[in-house]
Each structure stands twice: as C-alpha cells, then as structure tokens.
Design a protein around this motif. Structure first.
Motif, PDB file in Angstrom:
ATOM      1  N   LYS A  58      -3.716   5.239  -3.653  1.00  0.00           N
ATOM      2  CA  LYS A  58      -2.903   4.206  -4.304  1.00  0.00           C
ATOM      3  C   LYS A  58      -1.528   4.055  -3.644  1.00  0.00           C
ATOM      4  N   THR A  82      -1.709  -5.121  -4.078  1.00  0.00           N
ATOM      5  CA  THR A  82      -1.442  -3.750  -4.519  1.00  0.00           C
ATOM      6  C   THR A  82      -2.713  -3.165  -5.135  1.00  0.00           C
ATOM      7  N   TYR A  83      -2.656  -1.867  -5.373  1.00  0.00           N
ATOM      8  CA  TYR A  83      -3.794  -1.143  -5.940  1.00  0.00           C
ATOM      9  C   TYR A  83      -3.605  -1.132  -7.451  1.00  0.00           C
ATOM     10  N   ASP A  84      -4.320  -2.012  -8.135  1.00  0.00           N
ATOM     11  CA  ASP A  84      -4.162  -2.106  -9.586  1.00  0.00           C
ATOM     12  C   ASP A  84      -4.915  -0.992 -10.275  1.00  0.00           C
ATOM     13  N   GLU A  85      -4.360  -0.521 -11.350  1.00  0.00           N
ATOM     14  CA  GLU A  85      -4.984   0.554 -12.123  1.00  0.00           C
ATOM     15  C   GLU A  85      -6.367   0.143 -12.627  1.00  0.00           C
ATOM     16  N   ASN A 122       0.178   0.636  -2.108  1.00  0.00           N
ATOM     17  CA  ASN A 122       1.302  -0.009  -2.780  1.00  0.00           C
ATOM     18  C   ASN A 122       2.557  -0.024  -1.927  1.00  0.00           C
TER      19      ASN A 122
END
Lengths: 299, 231
Positions: free
Chosen positions: B200, B226-229, B204
């Motif tokens: 992550k 971005t690396y979304d949750e 990001n």
C-alpha cells in the motif's frame, strides 16, 4: 562470429559439466570405452575377414568338365546356359587340346605320356572355368551347372573354404549383436548423465529462458557434453587400434595361421578404423544427449 | 500509443482454477503502472501472460505489436529479448559475481564482449552498484541483490520492464529504494514499467497509474491512483 561465440560457450559449459558430475560422467565414459573396444575389434576383424574372403574369392573357380561324348553343338548350348546364370561373373572355355598342352608343360612325366594322344584318343575333357559373383552361392551355382545336360563333373573348392566363410560370418553376426546391446546400454547411461546435468542447472536454464536465450543456445551445451563423453570414451579404444593392431600385425608377420589368411596392412587401415571409432563414440554420445534434452528439457 | 493491449483475456489453469476473467485494458508506452490486488487476485498470472510464461485461455494480448497469446514456444525467446523481468526472489546465479550475473543475460544472446562490458557497467551504474561488481550474491543485502536483478533485466535495453512483487522480501526503506530505481529507469530510459505489488505504502507514495484486480477481474484503472482500503 556470433555462432562461434555461442559454440565456444557451449564447449566451455560442456567441459565444466563433465568434470562437475565426474562420477556419473566416468560411468558413461567407461561404458562408451568398453563398447568402443568391442566395436573396434569387430571392425578390425570384419574388415580382415572381408579382405581375405575377397582374396580367396578371386581364386575360387568352378571347373566344369564336359562329357566326352557330347557334340560340339551341345558344348555351345552348355556355354549359353552357363552364360545366362545370374551368379556367373565370367568364364573361360578350355578345350581338351589346350588342357593337354598345359599339362604337358607342367611336368615331364605328363609330357611323355600325353605325347602320343591325338584329338581322338585324348581322354581329357573340355572344361569351362567359371568365376562367380557371390561366393556364398557357389555350391548352388555348381549344382545348377551339374544339372545341365552333357556336363560330366563339376568341381570347386568345397569343404574347408566354405566352412571357414560361414564360421566367420556367424562370428560377425554375434559380434554385431553384442555391439548393438552395448550401444543401447551406453545410450541409456548417457541419457542419465545428461539428465543430471540438466537438473543441476535448472536454475540457470530458467534464467536463460527469461532473458531470451534461444532454444539452440540452451540445448547445444548438453549435446556437446554428450559428444565430449563419446570423445573421451574413444581415447582408449583408439590407442588399442593404433598400437594394438600394429603389434598384432608385426607379431604374426602379416599372416594369420597360414599364408592363406593375409592381414590388412596397418597403414592407412588403422587410421581409418580409429576415425570410425571416434565417429561412432561421438554419435552415440550425441544420440544419448539429444534424447535426454528432448525428454527433460521442455523448451 | 499503447504498448500493451489486452482484449477479452481469460485464463483458466489445468486444475480448473480460473485466475483471470474477461480482462480488457491497455497500457501506454513509457508509463509506470502498479498492478495491485490481494493474494489470488490474478496479478502474477497477468504478469506471466505478458512475458508468455502462461498462455491465455481466450482473448488476445498484444505486446509491442505482437500477439503474445499466439506466439509459438519456439519464438518466445524473441519476445523475452524485448523485455526485462524482475522477481520477488531475485533469481541470481550464486556462483557468478555481480558483473557476471548481469553479463550472463548478454552472453546467452550472443552479444560481443566489449558491447556486453559497456552495457553491463551502464546498467550497474543506473542501479547504483558499480562499486560492488566483484561481489557474489551472498555478500549482498536483499535490496542490493534485487538491484542486481534489475540491472540484469535492463541490460538489454528493453522497452518493457515487468516486476512481479520486487519488494516482497524487503523492508519498507529498501522497498522505496527499489521503486525509486525503477522510476529512474522509467524516466531516463523511457522504459515502460509494470509492477505487481500489494504494498500500500509504495503505491500511495508514488502516485502512479494503478490497475486494480480482484478475484481475476479488473476493478479499476486510474492515472495517479491510490491503494484503496476497499480492495
């Protein structure tokens, strides 16, 4: 240039690999050595057998004696029939007068006895001296000639020569059988040796594939390795041919048992045989490694 | 211009597992893309299909104008020469030193010695390892080993650099170093870089194109993503 670079690399890798897996390489090499020794002996023997049978064949003739009562016309018919036979290479006709003259020349006793014979009282027979193409069929051909009407007697070197040729031929067949069996065993041993090399270099091979080495580049070192095993295995057999045959030839003064069996002169014969032995060794090595590559190197 | 274009690609392994479902996407020349997703999302399969380690079950994959899906085994090496590949486990040869490991990639394709030397030194300089060319892999740290692997991947000056979790074995600081090296290569050489990762922080921080896969399906493709949750 590029090809040479790649080949140089292959040879280098192959040599490294032979010594890295030395114990297994040694097994393959010894097996090749034993095989090639027997191959070499078989080649030497079969060439020599071939040679002296040819020498004997040159002298082997069927002598056909024509019946004395036969008219001249029928002699012509007999000649035609002999001429037509498939196995007949050539023939010479000798009339009884010629035979008589020849015999008279041969010895004085004959000369005195035969002096008084004229063409009527000459008890000798007209003869054909027939040379055959295939010496193994000589008895068949002789029998065929014997059946022609007007032929009294047929003579050829039956017996000893016949038996000798058959004996050598059967020894040859047994030798070939042994050689084939040994070659098969050797090929299997080489397949195993190369298999081990391939496994020990799996990582290297996978990286080679990733960076774009061609199949040719990946395969060649293994093929070369097989050929090197064959080449090293041929060293002892070649020495045996070069020095062993020479010693054998000199020891027997070029003849075996009697003057009838003449050995082939060592030069250039031994070089030719050595070349054949090396060639067979490398070929067997190549066949073994090629099949291992095909089996275990999925490219 | 698109360097890579996938059309209706699906991949079903022989054991019945389907790794990729109907994937359609394209990646532009000179871009830097992260392929992200959890375990079993199909990242590795995607990368493997790009260098033709795996063949797609259906669909077409065009890499640099060549349909890789239809490439025959015998011709695969031609594709591999045009791209570099980096793995999580470095895949270096332990018996060769740094220089030889990188030169190996040139040697096996039959490059000349002086050309090899020039390119190897250039690649090693780019990854910052020029002072360690005589070291063996076991004398290097994980990050350094990975940089050797990157040097080997780019020594041939490929148009495309594929990285399958290159930072998977490294701590965060070393990971950032590696990604910076990749970014440097992307900028200075114009090499297209595709990097599969589930890190992550890196994604990001870098703000590059992201391709998000989940259970073998494309979820989103976004520039400066971005690396979304949620994934």
């Amino acid at each position: 240039m590029k090809l040479f670079r790649m080949l140089g690399r292959s040879v280098r890798d192959a040599f490294k690999s032979v010594f890295r897996n030395f114990s297994l390489s040694l097994a393959s090499i010894s097996c090749i050595t034993i095989t090639l020794i027997i191959v070499a002996i078989s080649i030497l023997a079969s060439f020599n057998v071939e040679n002296f049978t040819k020498e004997i064949e040159k002298d082997m003739t069927i002598v056909v004696f024509v019946d004395n009562k036969v008219e001249e016309d029928q002699v012509k018919t007999i000649e035609k029939k002999i001429k037509k036979m498939a196995n007949v290479e050539s023939y010479v006709f000798k009339g009884k007068e010629t035979v008589k003259e020849e015999m008279q020349k041969e010895s004085d006793i004959f000369n005195t006895i035969m002096q008084d014979w004229d063409s009527e009282s000459n008890p000798l027979k007209d003869t054909f001296q027939v040379k055959v193409k295939d010496i193994e069929k000589i008895s068949k051909t002789a029998n065929k000639i014997k059946k022609i009407e007007g032929v009294a007697v047929v003579r050829y070197g039956e017996g000893m020569v016949d038996q000798m040729v058959t004996a050598f031929k059967s020894i040859e067949k047994v030798a070939y059988g042994i050689v084939i069996a040994l070659v098969v065993v050797t090929v299997f041993l080489i397949i195993n040796t190369i298999k081990l090399t391939i496994f020990s270099r799996k990582r290297e091979i996978s990286i080679m594939r990733l960076v774009g080495a061609s199949n040719f580049t990946i395969k060649t070192p293994f093929i070369v390795e097989g050929m090197i095993l064959g080449l090293i295995g041929a060293i002892v057999p070649v020495c045996l041919v070069l020095f062993g045959y020479l010693a054998f030839y000199n020891h027997f003064d070029g003849y075996l048992f009697s003057e009838l069996i003449q050995l082939i002169k060592p030069e250039p014969f031994i070089y030719l045989v050595s070349l054949m032995v090396v060639g067979i060794g490398m070929l067997v090595g190549m066949i073994g490694s090629a099949s291992a590559v095909r089996k275990y190197l999925k490219v | 211009m698109d360097l890579i274009r996938l059309k209706n690609v699906s991949k079903r392994y022989k054991n019945g597992v389907t790794a990729i479902y109907d994937l359609n996407l394209s990646i532009k020349k000179g871009s830097f893309a992260f392929v992200i997703g959890g375990s079993g999302s199909g990242k590795s399969t995607f990368i493997k299909m790009l260098y033709r380690e795996e063949k797609p079950t259906t669909g077409s994959i065009i890499v640099g104008g060549v349909n890789v899906a239809k490439l025959r085994n015998k011709k695969v090496y031609k594709l591999r020469r045009k791209l570099g590949i980096v793995f999580q486990d470095y895949r270096l040869l332990p018996k060769l030193n740094v220089y030889e490991n990188v030169a190996f990639a040139m040697e096996v394709i039959g490059a000349k010695k002086d050309e090899t030397r020039r390119k190897v030194l250039k690649a090693l300089e780019l990854v910052g390892l020029k002072n360690k060319i005589h070291n063996y892999p076991d004398q290097l740290s994980g990050g350094e080993q990975q940089r050797v692997a990157i040097a080997r991947a780019i020594v041939n000056e490929p148009k495309l650099l594929l990285c399958d979790e290159p930072t998977g074995n490294l701590d965060p600081d070393r990971s950032i170093e590696i990604v910076k090296v990749l970014e440097e290569i992307n900028k200075t050489c114009g090499t297209t870089v595709i990097m599969a990762t589930h890190d992550k922080e890196i994604v990001n921080k870098m703000k590059k194109q992201v391709i998000v896969l989940k259970d073998g399906r494309l979820v989103k493709q976004q520039e400066r993503g971005t690396y979304d949750e949620a994934f």
